[in-house]
Design an enzyme around this catalytic site. Structure first.
Site, PDB file in Angstrom:
ATOM      1  N   CYS A   1      46.993  33.557 -45.964  1.00 17.28           N
ATOM      2  CA  CYS A   1      46.373  34.691 -45.285  1.00 17.28           C
ATOM      3  C   CYS A   1      47.278  35.149 -44.142  1.00 17.28           C
ATOM      4  CB  CYS A   1      45.001  34.297 -44.740  1.00 17.28           C
ATOM      5  SG  CYS A   1      44.092  35.688 -44.001  1.00 17.28           S
TER       6      CYS A   1
ATOM      7  N   HIS B   1      41.771  29.751 -45.563  1.00 16.38           N
ATOM      8  CA  HIS B   1      41.340  29.065 -44.332  1.00 16.38           C
ATOM      9  C   HIS B   1      39.881  29.385 -44.038  1.00 16.38           C
ATOM     10  CE1 HIS B   1      41.406  32.669 -41.612  1.00 16.38           C
ATOM     11  NE2 HIS B   1      42.157  33.119 -42.593  1.00 16.38           N
TER      12      HIS B   1
ATOM     13  N   CYS C   1      37.772  32.849 -42.528  1.00 12.03           N
ATOM     14  CA  CYS C   1      38.629  33.988 -42.900  1.00 12.03           C
ATOM     15  C   CYS C   1      37.862  35.311 -42.771  1.00 12.03           C
ATOM     16  CB  CYS C   1      39.125  33.805 -44.339  1.00 12.03           C
ATOM     17  SG  CYS C   1      40.279  35.103 -44.847  1.00 12.03           S
TER      18      CYS C   1
ATOM     19  N   ASP D   1      46.353  35.911 -41.323  1.00 14.06           N
ATOM     20  CA  ASP D   1      45.747  35.470 -40.063  1.00 14.06           C
ATOM     21  C   ASP D   1      46.764  34.761 -39.166  1.00 14.06           C
ATOM     22  OD1 ASP D   1      44.167  33.825 -38.153  1.00 14.06           O
ATOM     23  OD2 ASP D   1      42.473  34.604 -39.300  1.00 14.06           O
TER      24      ASP D   1
ATOM     25  N   ARG E   1      46.433  32.701 -36.958  1.00 14.81           N
ATOM     26  CA  ARG E   1      46.137  31.302 -36.600  1.00 14.81           C
ATOM     27  C   ARG E   1      46.566  30.309 -37.678  1.00 14.81           C
ATOM     28  NH1 ARG E   1      39.936  32.625 -35.757  1.00 14.81           N
ATOM     29  NH2 ARG E   1      40.468  33.740 -37.669  1.00 14.81           N
TER      30      ARG E   1
HETATM   31 CO    CO Z   1      42.055  35.020 -43.398  1.00 19.46          CO
END
Ligand code: CO
Length: 215
Positions: free
Chosen positions: A42, A98, A101, A44, A46
Site C-alpha cells: 500500500c 496492512h 488501511c 500508506d 506508515r
Molecule cells: Co493502505
C-alpha cells in the site's frame, strides 16, 4: 528551512554515512540491480517496505498503490511485474497489506470518493465474494481487518492468474507468491498465504493451458 529542504539535507547526511561505513556501497548498486523480492504494498506512508524489513537499497523491487491491488488492466503494475519476473528473475513476490488501511475502509462504505471509486470498487468485489464470512464478525474493526486479509489473498491469486506468472511457473518454477499483513499497532508482519510455483488457483478457469513452455 522549508520542509522539503530538510529532506535534501538528510539525504546528504545519509549518503555520507553510507560510504563512511562501506566505501563501495553506491558503486556496487551502480553496477548491478539483483533484488530477490518484489514487494507490492500500500502507498500508506506508515508502511515503508525497506524500513520494516530492515533491507537495503538493491534488495527489494517495489510497487505501491492504494490498498495493494493487483489489477489486470493496470499497465503500471503489469510492467513492474513483467520486468521483475522476466528480467530480474526475482524469487519471491510479496503482497503486503496492512491493518487500518484507509483504502479498504473506504471500500466498506457506500460513500462516493470521486475518481478513486473506480480503484476501490475492486475491493468491494472482494467483500461481495466473502460477505457472509465478514458480516458474521461482531465489531467493525474485526470486519475491516478480515476484509484487509481477504483482499491480500485475492491479490495474491490475481498475480497467479496472470500469464506472466503462469509462464514463469512453467519455465522456471518461480517465483513464490506470498500474502502478508502488517500491523500498524505493533510493527509486526503476519504471513497469511503462500503459493508455491504451479499451485492450483482458486478456480481452474484461470489456468491457461496454451502457454509455451519455452517462451
Ligand atoms: Co493502505
Amino acid at each position: 528551512m522549508k520542509p522539503y529542504e530538510q529532506l535534501l539535507l538528510e539525504n546528504k547526511a545519509w549518503a555520507k554515512e553510507k560510504i563512511s561505513g562501506d566505501p563501495g556501497f553506491f558503486q556496487r548498486l551502480v553496477d548491478i540491480q539483483a533484488p530477490k523480492f518484489l514487494w507490492i504494498g500500500c502507498s500508506d506512508s506508515r508502511v515503508p517496505p525497506n524500513e520494516i524489513t530492515q533491507t537495503q537499497p538493491g534488495e527489494i523491487f517495489i510497487h505501491r498503490n492504494v490498498a495493494n491491488l493487483v489489477i489486470h488492466t493496470d499497465l503500471n503494475l503489469l510492467s513492474v511485474l513483467q520486468y521483475a519476473v522476466e528480467v530480474l528473475r526475482i524469487e519471491h513476490i510479496i503482497v503486503c497489506g496492512h491493518y487500518g488501511c484507509g483504502g479498504v475502509k473506504a471500500a466498506m462504505t457506500k460513500k462516493s470518493y470521486g475518481l478513486i471509486n473506480k480503484w476501490i470498487r475492486n475491493i468491494k468485489d472482494v467483500y461481495r465474494y466473502h460477505q457472509a464470512e465478514i458480516d458474521a464478525l461482531e465489531s467493525e474493526d474485526a470486519r475491516l481487518n478480515k476484509l484487509i486479509e481477504l483482499n491480500v489473498q485475492e491479490q495474491v491469486y490475481n498475480l497467479a492468474k496472470t500469464s506472466i506468472i503462469q509462464q514463469s511457473w512453467k519455465k522456471h518454477k518461480a517465483p513464490h507468491l506470498h500474502g502478508w499483513v502488517y500491523d500498524l499497532a505493533d510493527g509486526v508482519i503476519r504471513p497469511l498465504l503462500d503459493l508455491e510455483p504451479n499451485s492450483p488457483l482458486d478456480h481452474p478457469i484461470f489456468e491457461y493451458d496454451n502457454l509455451e513452455e519455452d517462451i
